[in-house]
Write a protein that holds these residues in place. Structure first.
Motif, PDB file in Angstrom:
ATOM      1  N   GLU A 219       0.816  -1.217   0.000  1.00  0.00           N
ATOM      2  CA  GLU A 219       0.000   0.000   0.000  1.00  0.00           C
ATOM      3  C   GLU A 219       0.846   1.261   0.000  1.00  0.00           C
ATOM      4  O   GLU A 219       0.379   2.319  -0.439  1.00  0.00           O
ATOM      5  N   THR A 220       2.071   1.178   0.496  1.00  0.00           N
ATOM      6  CA  THR A 220       2.913   2.371   0.586  1.00  0.00           C
ATOM      7  C   THR A 220       3.730   2.580  -0.682  1.00  0.00           C
ATOM      8  O   THR A 220       3.926   3.723  -1.130  1.00  0.00           O
ATOM      9  N   LEU A 221       4.213   1.506  -1.286  1.00  0.00           N
ATOM     10  CA  LEU A 221       5.023   1.586  -2.497  1.00  0.00           C
ATOM     11  C   LEU A 221       4.131   1.579  -3.725  1.00  0.00           C
ATOM     12  O   LEU A 221       2.972   1.170  -3.664  1.00  0.00           O
ATOM     13  N   GLU A 451      -3.882  -7.315  -4.800  1.00  0.00           N
ATOM     14  CA  GLU A 451      -4.286  -6.430  -5.889  1.00  0.00           C
ATOM     15  C   GLU A 451      -5.781  -6.506  -6.188  1.00  0.00           C
ATOM     16  O   GLU A 451      -6.342  -5.572  -6.757  1.00  0.00           O
ATOM     17  N   LEU A 452      -6.441  -7.597  -5.812  1.00  0.00           N
ATOM     18  CA  LEU A 452      -7.837  -7.799  -6.196  1.00  0.00           C
ATOM     19  C   LEU A 452      -8.823  -7.182  -5.214  1.00  0.00           C
ATOM     20  O   LEU A 452      -9.942  -6.827  -5.600  1.00  0.00           O
ATOM     21  N   TYR A 453      -8.439  -7.046  -3.948  1.00  0.00           N
ATOM     22  CA  TYR A 453      -9.379  -6.547  -2.936  1.00  0.00           C
ATOM     23  C   TYR A 453      -9.142  -5.073  -2.643  1.00  0.00           C
ATOM     24  O   TYR A 453      -8.014  -4.578  -2.729  1.00  0.00           O
ATOM     25  N   PRO A 454     -10.206  -4.349  -2.237  1.00  0.00           N
ATOM     26  CA  PRO A 454     -10.063  -2.922  -1.925  1.00  0.00           C
ATOM     27  C   PRO A 454      -9.366  -2.696  -0.599  1.00  0.00           C
ATOM     28  O   PRO A 454      -9.213  -3.633   0.198  1.00  0.00           O
ATOM     29  N   THR A 455      -8.973  -1.472  -0.337  1.00  0.00           N
ATOM     30  CA  THR A 455      -8.217  -1.138   0.864  1.00  0.00           C
ATOM     31  C   THR A 455      -8.936  -1.559   2.138  1.00  0.00           C
ATOM     32  O   THR A 455      -8.320  -2.083   3.069  1.00  0.00           O
ATOM     33  N   VAL A 456     -10.275  -1.369   2.184  1.00  0.00           N
ATOM     34  CA  VAL A 456     -11.021  -1.648   3.410  1.00  0.00           C
ATOM     35  C   VAL A 456     -11.097  -3.135   3.729  1.00  0.00           C
ATOM     36  O   VAL A 456     -11.431  -3.514   4.850  1.00  0.00           O
ATOM     37  N   LEU A 457     -10.800  -3.980   2.752  1.00  0.00           N
ATOM     38  CA  LEU A 457     -10.878  -5.431   2.960  1.00  0.00           C
ATOM     39  C   LEU A 457      -9.577  -6.152   2.637  1.00  0.00           C
ATOM     40  O   LEU A 457      -9.505  -7.371   2.765  1.00  0.00           O
ATOM     41  N   ARG A 458      -8.560  -5.410   2.240  1.00  0.00           N
ATOM     42  CA  ARG A 458      -7.364  -6.055   1.691  1.00  0.00           C
ATOM     43  C   ARG A 458      -6.685  -6.962   2.717  1.00  0.00           C
ATOM     44  O   ARG A 458      -6.357  -8.112   2.429  1.00  0.00           O
ATOM     45  N   ASN A 459      -6.459  -6.452   3.915  1.00  0.00           N
ATOM     46  CA  ASN A 459      -5.764  -7.278   4.895  1.00  0.00           C
ATOM     47  C   ASN A 459      -6.649  -8.414   5.402  1.00  0.00           C
ATOM     48  O   ASN A 459      -6.179  -9.515   5.677  1.00  0.00           O
ATOM     49  N   THR A 460      -7.956  -8.154   5.527  1.00  0.00           N
ATOM     50  CA  THR A 460      -8.868  -9.218   5.940  1.00  0.00           C
ATOM     51  C   THR A 460      -8.878 -10.340   4.911  1.00  0.00           C
ATOM     52  O   THR A 460      -8.786 -11.528   5.248  1.00  0.00           O
ATOM     53  N   ALA A 461      -8.999  -9.966   3.631  1.00  0.00           N
ATOM     54  CA  ALA A 461      -9.028 -10.974   2.566  1.00  0.00           C
ATOM     55  C   ALA A 461      -7.705 -11.728   2.486  1.00  0.00           C
ATOM     56  O   ALA A 461      -7.682 -12.955   2.336  1.00  0.00           O
ATOM     57  N   THR A 462      -6.595 -10.992   2.589  1.00  0.00           N
ATOM     58  CA  THR A 462      -5.289 -11.639   2.546  1.00  0.00           C
ATOM     59  C   THR A 462      -5.131 -12.592   3.729  1.00  0.00           C
ATOM     60  O   THR A 462      -4.611 -13.700   3.586  1.00  0.00           O
ATOM     61  N   GLY A 463      -5.617 -12.164   4.902  1.00  0.00           N
ATOM     62  CA  GLY A 463      -5.522 -13.015   6.077  1.00  0.00           C
ATOM     63  C   GLY A 463      -6.377 -14.271   5.966  1.00  0.00           C
ATOM     64  O   GLY A 463      -5.957 -15.357   6.357  1.00  0.00           O
ATOM     65  N   ILE A 464      -7.592 -14.130   5.406  1.00  0.00           N
ATOM     66  CA  ILE A 464      -8.470 -15.288   5.253  1.00  0.00           C
ATOM     67  C   ILE A 464      -7.871 -16.288   4.272  1.00  0.00           C
ATOM     68  O   ILE A 464      -7.834 -17.501   4.523  1.00  0.00           O
ATOM     69  N   CYS A 465      -7.423 -15.793   3.118  1.00  0.00           N
ATOM     70  CA  CYS A 465      -6.813 -16.688   2.132  1.00  0.00           C
ATOM     71  C   CYS A 465      -5.575 -17.364   2.699  1.00  0.00           C
ATOM     72  O   CYS A 465      -5.326 -18.546   2.458  1.00  0.00           O
ATOM     73  N   GLU A 510      -8.499 -10.194 -13.874  1.00  0.00           N
ATOM     74  CA  GLU A 510      -7.124  -9.764 -14.135  1.00  0.00           C
ATOM     75  C   GLU A 510      -6.863  -8.440 -13.426  1.00  0.00           C
ATOM     76  O   GLU A 510      -7.721  -7.561 -13.390  1.00  0.00           O
ATOM     77  N   SER A 511      -5.678  -8.297 -12.828  1.00  0.00           N
ATOM     78  CA  SER A 511      -5.305  -7.053 -12.146  1.00  0.00           C
ATOM     79  C   SER A 511      -4.048  -6.430 -12.732  1.00  0.00           C
ATOM     80  O   SER A 511      -3.580  -5.403 -12.253  1.00  0.00           O
ATOM     81  N   PHE A 512      -3.508  -7.036 -13.772  1.00  0.00           N
ATOM     82  CA  PHE A 512      -2.252  -6.555 -14.367  1.00  0.00           C
ATOM     83  C   PHE A 512      -2.455  -5.183 -15.000  1.00  0.00           C
ATOM     84  O   PHE A 512      -3.361  -4.976 -15.803  1.00  0.00           O
ATOM     85  N   GLY A 513      -1.610  -4.235 -14.635  1.00  0.00           N
ATOM     86  CA  GLY A 513      -1.674  -2.901 -15.219  1.00  0.00           C
ATOM     87  C   GLY A 513      -2.799  -2.042 -14.701  1.00  0.00           C
ATOM     88  O   GLY A 513      -3.138  -1.031 -15.326  1.00  0.00           O
ATOM     89  N   LYS A 514      -3.387  -2.424 -13.557  1.00  0.00           N
ATOM     90  CA  LYS A 514      -4.517  -1.659 -13.020  1.00  0.00           C
ATOM     91  C   LYS A 514      -4.179  -1.135 -11.630  1.00  0.00           C
ATOM     92  O   LYS A 514      -3.437  -1.775 -10.884  1.00  0.00           O
ATOM     93  N   PRO A 515      -4.738   0.032 -11.246  1.00  0.00           N
ATOM     94  CA  PRO A 515      -4.488   0.562  -9.899  1.00  0.00           C
ATOM     95  C   PRO A 515      -5.166  -0.287  -8.840  1.00  0.00           C
ATOM     96  O   PRO A 515      -6.147  -0.983  -9.106  1.00  0.00           O
ATOM     97  N   LEU A 516      -4.643  -0.223  -7.609  1.00  0.00           N
ATOM     98  CA  LEU A 516      -5.264  -0.948  -6.510  1.00  0.00           C
ATOM     99  C   LEU A 516      -6.658  -0.397  -6.251  1.00  0.00           C
ATOM    100  O   LEU A 516      -6.835   0.813  -6.157  1.00  0.00           O
ATOM    101  N   PRO A 517      -7.677  -1.254  -6.139  1.00  0.00           N
ATOM    102  CA  PRO A 517      -9.023  -0.759  -5.821  1.00  0.00           C
ATOM    103  C   PRO A 517      -9.068  -0.222  -4.394  1.00  0.00           C
ATOM    104  O   PRO A 517      -8.480  -0.789  -3.477  1.00  0.00           O
ATOM    105  N   GLU A 518      -9.760   0.904  -4.209  1.00  0.00           N
ATOM    106  CA  GLU A 518      -9.884   1.500  -2.886  1.00  0.00           C
ATOM    107  C   GLU A 518     -11.254   1.255  -2.274  1.00  0.00           C
ATOM    108  O   GLU A 518     -11.435   1.389  -1.068  1.00  0.00           O
ATOM    109  N   THR A 519     -12.257   0.938  -3.105  1.00  0.00           N
ATOM    110  CA  THR A 519     -13.604   0.681  -2.626  1.00  0.00           C
ATOM    111  C   THR A 519     -14.116  -0.625  -3.221  1.00  0.00           C
ATOM    112  O   THR A 519     -13.558  -1.158  -4.188  1.00  0.00           O
TER     113      THR A 519
END
Length: 551
Positions: A219-221, A451-465, A510-519
């Protein structure tokens, strides 16, 4: 409205700020390489046999009291029984000589009532020799590993949600502290039960630290640096720790001093608190715009660039402060069909990849008679895999890369059973290539999910997977036991699971070449079944955006 990446584009991608974040977060992952495989040495079983008390035995009887058995054409001592000591003492006192006027096969045997004698050729001490985890207590060895991985599963599950709720930085350092503190506490274990309980809590911080560092850095880089960090940087940090473990263990062959060295070396991460900031993207998602701007302005000073007067001009500070905060939980991952299907597929693919990774890692750990060389070789093969993962993330669509690594795992594993026994090196090469492929795919998945999940769910989704995938590490030892019934059965199961995962991955967006979703509204949709190639919307121009800026 400008997205986050465009708002901070004035910072550049590789200034002093990004360099500090990149390297400190990568270094913070090194202890995960230690911790993930420390039990290889702590729980290794030295050669052992029943302890024979001194006295009232001739030298011949002292050597012969332990029964022998044939193993791979060689005579070895039995580990869990001896000839009855009272009978042997009587025969020794009467002058009988074993093998000459006494048939040893006719003597009765007894259990190791006086304990065991352990070889110190490789280890001075392990948990096995410390708590006598052999013979009738041998079941405790794999159970100990299972308890550790159960701790990893729970840590992955809760740390993601805590990070989305309380922030990336606090949870990252809290899990690092948990990992370090309980590693050190294990030194004072006075029983196997005490050690196992402490090991469970150690596992809570093991993978949670990795996920926290991965998401915070992602998220920072931005741009190419994000790809480099998410694939190559984090994974090489893990591999370096993994390769350092056998070096530590080689020079420190006692389990307690080894744990001291591993825990004390983690104290070097305490000063990192003052250099690693909170994720500005997470702060924005919580409406804390002023704090996010303060971090970005500090980054601008580090990079020696001029920050605009208003950095996040599309965020209304007063509105975000007064607006009720929207909290998200794991239930949001199953609220609609798109999220349910996406989460299910990602969990399936992640589980099969980690299942394959640990199964092949545990199997290839016996490549060499020396456990230190075995562990180092098992770690070294991951380095080219992580480099391949980075190259794939930079130049290939995500679905193509994931499907390709799964198929490259499945094909060699299917072919192994066709290799004649006269060509063992060919079978070994196929297995190592399969491990290289699945290691590459496992590395890809961390970045892909983020890259597939929005900011509000990114860590939750990553943690679940990650939680679901870590269940694979718990089942891996059970799979290897199936080789007792049919040598190639584990390979067939792993190859089939990889093929099923490759088919399921066809439906991933596909998430290649796309910005990170925020919502949630910005999330990509599940694909219909079609060739996993670049579509009309994913033109070379879109793919090239990766080289120019955001993912």
């Amino acid at each position: 409205m400008k997205d986050y990446t465009h708002s901070i584009a004035f910072l550049g991608q590789w200034g002093r700020f990004q360099q500090v974040i990149f390297f400190l977060l990568c270094i913070s992952i090194v202890p995960n390489g230690f911790g993930a495989f420390t039990l290889v040495f702590l729980m290794d079983m030295p050669n052992h046999h029943c302890l024979v008390p001194e006295g009232n035995l001739t030298e011949e009887w002292h050597e012969a009291i332990i029964p022998m058995k044939m193993v791979n054409g060689k005579q070895e001592r039995i580990s869990c029984s001896r000839y009855k000591l009272d009978v042997v003492r009587n025969l020794s006192a009467q002058g009988f000589v074993p093998g000459r006027n006494v048939n040893l096969t006719e003597l009765q045997q007894e259990r190791c009532v006086d304990g065991w004698s352990y070889s110190k050729d490789i280890y001075q001490s392990t948990l096995v020799s410390e708590f006598d985890l052999v013979c009738s207590e041998q079941w405790k060895q794999p159970f100990t590993s299972t308890v550790f991985y159960v701790g990893v599963v729970f840590g992955s599950f809760f740390a993601g949600q805590l990070s989305d709720r309380f922030g990336r930085k606090p949870v990252l350092f809290a899990t690092m502290a948990v990992q370090t503190a309980f590693t050190f506490a294990q030194i004072f274990s006075v029983s196997w039960l005490m050690f196992t309980i402490l090991l469970f809590f150690n596992g809570l911080g093991q993978m949670s630290n990795y996920i926290g560092a991965l998401v915070l850095g992602a998220e920072t880089l931005t741009g190419n640096v994000r790809v480099l960090y998410s694939s190559l940087g984090t994974c090489l940090g893990f591999a370096i720790g993994y390769m350092m473990l056998p070096l530590f263990a080689y020079f420190i062959r006692d389990w307690k001093p080894l744990l001291v060295a591993l825990s004390v070396s983690s104290l070097v991460y305490l000063p990192f608190w003052w250099f690693i900031p909170e994720s500005p993207l997470w702060l924005l998602s919580q409406g804390r715009v002023e704090e996010a701007e303060a971090i970005v302005r500090k980054a601008a000073k580090w990079n020696k660039v001029q920050a605009p007067r208003v950095i996040f001009q599309d965020y209304n500070v007063d509105e975000t402060k007064t607006r009720p905060k929207e909290h998200h939980s794991v239930l949001d991952l199953v609220r609609n069909s798109q999220l349910r299907v996406l989460t299910f597929i990602l969990c399936l693919v992640s589980f099969n990849m980690i299942f394959g990774y640990y199964s092949l890692s545990l199997n290839t750990a016996h490549l060499h008679a020396d456990p230190y060389i075995s562990a180092f070789l098992s770690a070294a093969v991951e380095v080219p895999a992580y480099i391949s993962s980075w190259l794939a993330l930079r130049y290939l669509p995500r679905r193509v890369a994931v499907i390709g690594t799964l198929l490259l795992e499945a094909v060699p594993l299917y072919l192994i059973q066709l290799v004649p026994q006269s060509l063992p090196n060919l079978a070994l090469s196929l297995e190592m290539f399969a491990k290289y492929s699945i290691t590459t795919g496992s590395s890809l998945m961390f970045a892909y999910i983020a890259e597939l999940y929005p900011t509000v769910l990114r860590n939750t989704a990553t943690g679940i997977c990650s939680t679901v995938s870590r269940l694979g590490s718990c089942f891996a030892p059970m799979l290897l036991q199936q080789s007792m019934y049919y040598k190639y059965l584990p390979y067939i199961i792993l190859a089939t699971m990889a093929a099923v995962s490759a088919f399921a991955a066809l439906f991933l967006p596909e998430s290649f070449g796309k910005p990170l979703p925020e919502t949630l509204q910005q999330m990509p949709k599940i694909e219909r079944l079609k060739c996993p190639c670049i579509t009309e919307k994913e033109t070379p121009k879109a793919a090239g955006a990766l080289l120019e800026g955001p993912l």
